[in-house]
Design a protein around this motif. Structure first.
Motif, PDB file in Angstrom:
ATOM      1  N   SER A  57       0.829  -1.214   0.000  1.00  0.00           N
ATOM      2  CA  SER A  57       0.000   0.000   0.000  1.00  0.00           C
ATOM      3  C   SER A  57       0.858   1.257   0.000  1.00  0.00           C
ATOM      4  O   SER A  57       0.575   2.208  -0.732  1.00  0.00           O
ATOM      5  N   ALA A  58       1.902   1.272   0.813  1.00  0.00           N
ATOM      6  CA  ALA A  58       2.786   2.438   0.876  1.00  0.00           C
ATOM      7  C   ALA A  58       3.528   2.629  -0.444  1.00  0.00           C
ATOM      8  O   ALA A  58       3.660   3.752  -0.934  1.00  0.00           O
ATOM      9  N   ALA A  59       4.011   1.542  -1.016  1.00  0.00           N
ATOM     10  CA  ALA A  59       4.763   1.635  -2.263  1.00  0.00           C
ATOM     11  C   ALA A  59       3.873   2.098  -3.410  1.00  0.00           C
ATOM     12  O   ALA A  59       4.303   2.880  -4.260  1.00  0.00           O
ATOM     13  N   LYS A  60       2.638   1.643  -3.441  1.00  0.00           N
ATOM     14  CA  LYS A  60       1.715   2.088  -4.485  1.00  0.00           C
ATOM     15  C   LYS A  60       1.401   3.568  -4.331  1.00  0.00           C
ATOM     16  O   LYS A  60       1.316   4.296  -5.317  1.00  0.00           O
ATOM     17  N   LYS A  61       1.236   4.015  -3.095  1.00  0.00           N
ATOM     18  CA  LYS A  61       0.938   5.428  -2.859  1.00  0.00           C
ATOM     19  C   LYS A  61       2.102   6.300  -3.306  1.00  0.00           C
ATOM     20  O   LYS A  61       1.906   7.363  -3.882  1.00  0.00           O
ATOM     21  N   ASN A  62       3.322   5.858  -3.050  1.00  0.00           N
ATOM     22  CA  ASN A  62       4.518   6.630  -3.406  1.00  0.00           C
ATOM     23  C   ASN A  62       5.036   6.332  -4.808  1.00  0.00           C
ATOM     24  O   ASN A  62       6.065   6.857  -5.193  1.00  0.00           O
ATOM     25  N   GLN A  63       4.377   5.445  -5.531  1.00  0.00           N
ATOM     26  CA  GLN A  63       4.829   4.983  -6.843  1.00  0.00           C
ATOM     27  C   GLN A  63       6.274   4.494  -6.807  1.00  0.00           C
ATOM     28  O   GLN A  63       7.049   4.737  -7.724  1.00  0.00           O
ATOM     29  N   SER A  64       6.641   3.817  -5.721  1.00  0.00           N
ATOM     30  CA  SER A  64       8.001   3.289  -5.607  1.00  0.00           C
ATOM     31  C   SER A  64       8.023   1.773  -5.736  1.00  0.00           C
ATOM     32  O   SER A  64       9.054   1.147  -5.536  1.00  0.00           O
ATOM     33  N   TYR A  65       6.897   1.173  -6.097  1.00  0.00           N
ATOM     34  CA  TYR A  65       6.799  -0.280  -6.180  1.00  0.00           C
ATOM     35  C   TYR A  65       7.269  -0.753  -7.545  1.00  0.00           C
ATOM     36  O   TYR A  65       6.959  -0.157  -8.575  1.00  0.00           O
ATOM     37  N   SER A  66       8.023  -1.830  -7.556  1.00  0.00           N
ATOM     38  CA  SER A  66       8.426  -2.475  -8.804  1.00  0.00           C
ATOM     39  C   SER A  66       8.298  -3.976  -8.616  1.00  0.00           C
ATOM     40  O   SER A  66       8.297  -4.471  -7.496  1.00  0.00           O
ATOM     41  N   SER A  67       8.227  -4.698  -9.715  1.00  0.00           N
ATOM     42  CA  SER A  67       8.114  -6.150  -9.595  1.00  0.00           C
ATOM     43  C   SER A  67       9.392  -6.733  -8.982  1.00  0.00           C
ATOM     44  O   SER A  67       9.343  -7.732  -8.274  1.00  0.00           O
ATOM     45  N   ASP A  68      10.542  -6.110  -9.249  1.00  0.00           N
ATOM     46  CA  ASP A  68      11.787  -6.575  -8.627  1.00  0.00           C
ATOM     47  C   ASP A  68      11.696  -6.470  -7.112  1.00  0.00           C
ATOM     48  O   ASP A  68      12.174  -7.341  -6.391  1.00  0.00           O
ATOM     49  N   TYR A  69      11.097  -5.399  -6.635  1.00  0.00           N
ATOM     50  CA  TYR A  69      10.923  -5.213  -5.196  1.00  0.00           C
ATOM     51  C   TYR A  69      10.073  -6.348  -4.627  1.00  0.00           C
ATOM     52  O   TYR A  69      10.430  -6.950  -3.625  1.00  0.00           O
ATOM     53  N   GLY A  70       8.964  -6.653  -5.269  1.00  0.00           N
ATOM     54  CA  GLY A  70       8.081  -7.715  -4.788  1.00  0.00           C
ATOM     55  C   GLY A  70       8.744  -9.072  -4.809  1.00  0.00           C
ATOM     56  O   GLY A  70       8.636  -9.850  -3.862  1.00  0.00           O
ATOM     57  N   ILE A  71       9.472  -9.361  -5.865  1.00  0.00           N
ATOM     58  CA  ILE A  71      10.144 -10.651  -5.984  1.00  0.00           C
ATOM     59  C   ILE A  71      11.242 -10.780  -4.933  1.00  0.00           C
ATOM     60  O   ILE A  71      11.439 -11.849  -4.357  1.00  0.00           O
ATOM     61  N   SER A  72      11.947  -9.687  -4.647  1.00  0.00           N
ATOM     62  CA  SER A  72      13.026  -9.752  -3.653  1.00  0.00           C
ATOM     63  C   SER A  72      12.493  -9.958  -2.244  1.00  0.00           C
ATOM     64  O   SER A  72      13.238 -10.360  -1.354  1.00  0.00           O
ATOM     65  N   ALA A 146      12.344   5.346  -0.476  1.00  0.00           N
ATOM     66  CA  ALA A 146      11.293   5.463  -1.489  1.00  0.00           C
ATOM     67  C   ALA A 146      11.584   6.658  -2.397  1.00  0.00           C
ATOM     68  O   ALA A 146      11.358   6.585  -3.610  1.00  0.00           O
ATOM     69  N   ALA A 147      12.097   7.744  -1.825  1.00  0.00           N
ATOM     70  CA  ALA A 147      12.406   8.930  -2.627  1.00  0.00           C
ATOM     71  C   ALA A 147      13.527   8.642  -3.616  1.00  0.00           C
ATOM     72  O   ALA A 147      13.546   9.184  -4.719  1.00  0.00           O
ATOM     73  N   ARG A 148      14.470   7.766  -3.240  1.00  0.00           N
ATOM     74  CA  ARG A 148      15.571   7.382  -4.125  1.00  0.00           C
ATOM     75  C   ARG A 148      15.159   6.268  -5.075  1.00  0.00           C
ATOM     76  O   ARG A 148      15.965   5.835  -5.900  1.00  0.00           O
ATOM     77  N   LYS A 149      13.951   5.742  -4.919  1.00  0.00           N
ATOM     78  CA  LYS A 149      13.460   4.601  -5.711  1.00  0.00           C
ATOM     79  C   LYS A 149      14.316   3.375  -5.484  1.00  0.00           C
ATOM     80  O   LYS A 149      14.467   2.524  -6.346  1.00  0.00           O
ATOM     81  N   GLU A 150      14.936   3.284  -4.296  1.00  0.00           N
ATOM     82  CA  GLU A 150      15.766   2.137  -3.943  1.00  0.00           C
ATOM     83  C   GLU A 150      15.101   1.380  -2.818  1.00  0.00           C
ATOM     84  O   GLU A 150      15.762   0.801  -1.969  1.00  0.00           O
ATOM     85  N   TYR A 151      13.821   1.383  -2.762  1.00  0.00           N
ATOM     86  CA  TYR A 151      13.120   0.817  -1.612  1.00  0.00           C
ATOM     87  C   TYR A 151      13.336  -0.664  -1.537  1.00  0.00           C
ATOM     88  O   TYR A 151      13.006  -1.404  -2.445  1.00  0.00           O
ATOM     89  N   LYS A 152      13.920  -1.092  -0.421  1.00  0.00           N
ATOM     90  CA  LYS A 152      14.156  -2.513  -0.177  1.00  0.00           C
ATOM     91  C   LYS A 152      13.890  -2.826   1.248  1.00  0.00           C
ATOM     92  O   LYS A 152      14.111  -2.093   2.116  1.00  0.00           O
TER      93      LYS A 152
END
Length: 152
Positions: A57-72, A146-152
């Motif tokens: 939910s947070a990643a979708k709100k910030n548009q920081s979600y990627s499929s790589d993030y989910g898979i990791s 999230a701001a750096r788009k490096e969310y892990k």
């Protein structure tokens, strides 16, 4: 006679497979995690599920979600599920009655609670200010990633 006819719905191949799977998985589960520890493990598993929900939910709100993030997140989650089992096995080896198991499990619950609370804050979900203050550093760290788009 009627009783035997009602068993037709119970004695099905699907129920047979489910029973076999349970007979195999249950002893393995108790070997890995110990007996009478279901409640604390359910809390941990539930917290991890909430962390996934709030994180998405947070990643979708910030548009920081990627499929790589989910898979990791899958190996990370499997790692979190494995740590209490390692603690339990070390307890058995060292003869300590649950010391490492409970220490590791409560540590993971606290870590996961901090993460899911910070995710809920990032998602814009309401929470008491006192809780936000407790996890302020995690909220800040997640926002920066999230701001750096490096969310892990």
């Amino acid at each position: 006679m009627k009783f035997l006819q009602s068993l037709e719905n119970v004695a099905t191949p699907a129920n047979g497979w489910a029973t076999t799977a349970g007979a195999i998985v249950s002893p393995a589960f108790f070997y890995l995690y110990g007996t009478n520890r279901q409640d604390i493990l359910i809390v941990l598993f539930f917290m991890i599920a909430l962390d996934w929900i709030t994180g998405i939910s947070a990643a979708k709100k910030n548009q920081s979600y990627s499929s790589d993030y989910g898979i990791s997140r899958i190996p990370r989650t499997l790692f979190l599920f494995a740590l209490p089992a390692v603690g339990n096995m070390l307890d058995r080896v060292m003869g300590t009655p649950g010391f490492l198991f409970y220490g590791v499990t409560f540590g993971l619950i606290y870590h996961t609670w901090t993460s899911l609370t910070a995710n809920a804050h990032r998602a814009g979900w309401p929470m008491p200010k006192s809780i936000e203050n407790l996890v302020g550093s995690e909220i800040k760290a997640k926002a920066e990633r999230a701001a750096r788009k490096e969310y892990k």
